[in-house]
Design an enzyme around this catalytic site. Structure first.
Site, short mmCIF file in Angstrom:
data_model
loop_
_atom_site.label_atom_id
_atom_site.label_comp_id
_atom_site.label_asym_id
_atom_site.label_seq_id
_atom_site.Cartn_x
_atom_site.Cartn_y
_atom_site.Cartn_z
N HIS A 64 0.81 -1.23 0.00
CA HIS A 64 0.00 0.00 0.00
C HIS A 64 0.83 1.27 0.00
O HIS A 64 0.31 2.36 0.21
CB HIS A 64 -1.07 0.00 1.11
N SER B 13 -7.72 -0.70 13.27
CA SER B 13 -6.83 -0.30 14.36
C SER B 13 -6.79 -1.45 15.37
O SER B 13 -7.61 -2.37 15.33
CB SER B 13 -7.36 0.97 15.01
N HIS C 274 -6.75 1.51 2.67
CA HIS C 274 -5.69 0.63 3.20
C HIS C 274 -5.80 0.39 4.70
O HIS C 274 -5.03 -0.37 5.27
CB HIS C 274 -4.31 1.20 2.87
#
Lengths: 133, 483
Positions: B331, B382, B406
């Site tokens: 990414h 996260s 991403h």
């Protein structure tokens, strides 16, 4: 002379101010080590000769900080004494002093050029530096 | 400062800053976001950075930004910019210091329910076998000549040395080896930094995460990928370590002079660039691809160590403890691709910084089994929140240069996160939710608190609704290893 952490969404940023370019380099290095929570270890002091040349003052600042990061990674040394450094125009040379490094807690991937602009201020010079982390 | 009034609404999930917004723009900015996510975007400087990115010489179409976008340095995180090949520019800062930072997903036949009693031991072994933390050496040290072979051959080097299978290579973007890598253009310093760091996670937001496949949204696609509800999966998120950081640093410094030589005017020095057909541009492309190959090998070695940890933990306890590769994506990369712009096929360099390639069904370069469903797009959330497996679509090819989001995307500064959260408390809270955490730095853990990030589910809903990716599966974390 001093430095202060300033807010940045994803990375780290510091505001640095000093009377002259030498002071600005010194405070920038101190601010950078503060951000990484670099932890010095007991042991004999070390010296290294440094000689850098860059396109302008901003490029010289980036090159200087990158050099310190590289030495911390490759030789496990934390340099914090820049009193024997001299800066003339776009060149920096002299001896830097430091000691063994126990650990660096947080990683800086790079010193960036993002909006990097060394400006004259009332007290001398100031700059904001953004670090990629 | 860009405000809501500067934006034109295209649809519920798409917005534009027209080229007329600023006189030096070479194209518009396209934003994929809901109204709610847009408020986060307008709270920092990501859109100013996207506007700055439109000044890159040779820009084709719009600079496109994803719903997980946030302020970076020079180029926004979550940004995509295409420049015409070969006369347009390549900008190292628009790819990032962590060249080919990316995600690898491994699937398994291990039922998470039966694995639960062993997860603590698994986390300990993963932490032991996968080096992490600042400046830590990796699993393998190589000589400079060996490193140069690896920079050229990418994951083929790992296959030859027993760290990979042919199936791993087939399910890695570019087969795990970018063509055109030129190790001669990688500095001695970068090589010295890289030769000891192969197979290391690093620090910051990098991690290894053991997940349970919690929900399947597309049975066909999930089955082709080998993902089954209730089974374990593993994500590995890291990049090219010191070697990649040094390559970008070297060329951002070098290009400070190149922009003067080629008379390129830019609003931010971090966007420095050089024409791809110039000696400087060609050198960077060769070095960047070398660093990208290093990153592929780095994730491969960590996958190898992860498989060892799984074997030692589950052999004899589970019928099949093997981990198969679902996909490995980058990414942070600049790639030469052909895209259709206003009905014309044009060869461009697509800069993706915090954006994932999301090629649709039938796209060239995908393994045969993914030709039908499109390329897997891996979106880690996260810490402590869901992650997603998506696939690219035909729409993404037409509207976002074959790109999607991403991750969750930060919304709180690290300095504020440090003040608001404590790493040790966070570790306990996640532990109470059944998530095993191994972290080298409590301060670093606090900075990565889930509340410092946007809601990854909202990000994924946005790209799904916009049609630039399609949902396949949702993962939930069970163990996280961080530097």
């Amino acid at each position: 002379m001093g430095y202060k952490e300033i807010s940045h969404t994803a990375d780290w940023s510091i505001h640095v101010w000093a009377e002259d370019i030498q002071g600005l380099l010194t405070e920038s290095a101190r601010g950078m080590w503060m951000l990484t929570s670099a932890d010095p270890a007991d042991g004999p002091r070390a010296e290294r000769e440094l000689s850098l040349e860059a396109y302008d003052a901003e490029s010289l600042l980036v090159a200087f900080l990158e050099e310190l990061l590289y030495l911390s990674e490759s030789e496990k040394l934390l340099f914090d004494d820049f009193s024997a450094l001299s800066v003339e125009g776009r060149k920096l040379s002299g001896i830097i002093g430091g000691g063994p490094l126990r650990s660096i807690e947080k990683e800086i991937k790079a010193v960036t050029f993002h909006n990097l602009d060394i400006r004259e201020s009332k007290g001398g010079l100031e700059v904001e530096i953004v670090f990629d982390v | 400062m860009i405000t809501f009034n500067d934006l034109t609404q295209i649809s519920e999930t798409e917005w534009e800053i027209p080229q007329s917004f600023r006189s030096d723009m070479r194209g518009p900015v396209r934003i994929f976001a809901t109204r709610e996510l847009l408020d986060h975007v307008l709270s920092d400087k990501s859109l100013e950075q996207a506007v700055n990115a439109t000044t890159l010489p040779g820009l084709v179409g719009a600079v496109t930004v994803m719903p997980d976008m946030h302020q970076g340095y020079g180029f926004p995180i979550g940004g995509v910019a295409a420049t015409e090949f070969p006369q347009g520019v390549v900008s190292p800062g628009a790819i990032g210091y962590d060249i080919n930072c990316g995600v690898r997903l491994l699937g398994s036949q291990i039922e998470a329910e039966s694995a639960k009693p062993h997860l603590d031991m698994l986390a300990t072994r993963l932490n032991q076998y996968c080096p992490s933390g600042v400046g830590k050496d990796g699993i393998v040290k190589v000589s400079i000549p060996e490193l140069e072979r690896l920079l050229k051959d990418g994951t083929k080097w790992a296959l030859k040395n027993g760290y990979a299978t042919k199936a791993d290579l087939a399910r890695t973007e570019e087969g795990g080896a970018f063509k055109g890598a030129d190790p001669r253009k990688v500095s001695k310093r970068a090589k010295n930094r890289g030769r000891t760091q192969l197979g290391s996670l690093g620090a910051g937001n990098h991690f290894i995460e053991v997940d349970i496949v919690q929900e399947i949204y597309d049975e066909d696609a999930a089955s082709i990928m080998g993902l089954q509800k209730g089974n374990l999966a593993v994500q590995i998120h890291t990049g090219s370590r010191g070697l990649g950081h040094q390559v970008c640093t070297d060329y951002v410094r070098e290009f400070q002079g190149a922009v003067r030589r080629y008379n390129i005017q830019l609003p931010d020095r971090e966007l420095v660039c050089a024409p791809m057909d110039s000696p400087e541009g060609t050198a960077y492309l060769g070095a960047m691809r070398s660093a990208a190959n290093f990153a592929f090998v780095n994730r491969q070695l960590l996958a190898h160590a992860t498989r060892r940890a799984f074997e030692e933990t589950f052999a004899g306890k589970s019928k099949n403890w093997h981990l198969h590769q679902v996909y490995d994506i980058t990414h942070n990369m600049g790639k030469i691709e052909v895209h259709e712009i206003k009905g014309e096929k044009i060869k461009v360099c697509v800069h993706r910084k915090g954006a994932t390639r999301a090629f649709g069904p039938g796209a060239p370069g995908l393994p045969p089994e993914y030709q039908k469903i499109g390329q897997p797009v891996l979106v880690p959330g996260s810490m402590g929140t869901s992650s997603w497996v998506l696939v690219g679509t035909q729409d993404s090819m037409m509207r976002s240069f074959g790109s999607s989001c991403h991750g969750a995307g930060r919304m709180m500064s690290r300095s504020k996160a440090k003040k608001e959260f404590r790493g040790d408390i966070l570790r306990h809270e996640l532990g109470d939710r059944g998530i095993h955490i191994r972290a080298g730095s409590m301060k670093g853990l606090a900075e990565e608190a889930p509340d410092a990030y946007k809601d990854v589910n909202a990000v994924v809903e946005t790209v799904s609704q916009a049609g630039i990716a399609r949902k396949v599966a949702r993962l939930k974390p069970l163990a996280v290893i961080k530097g």
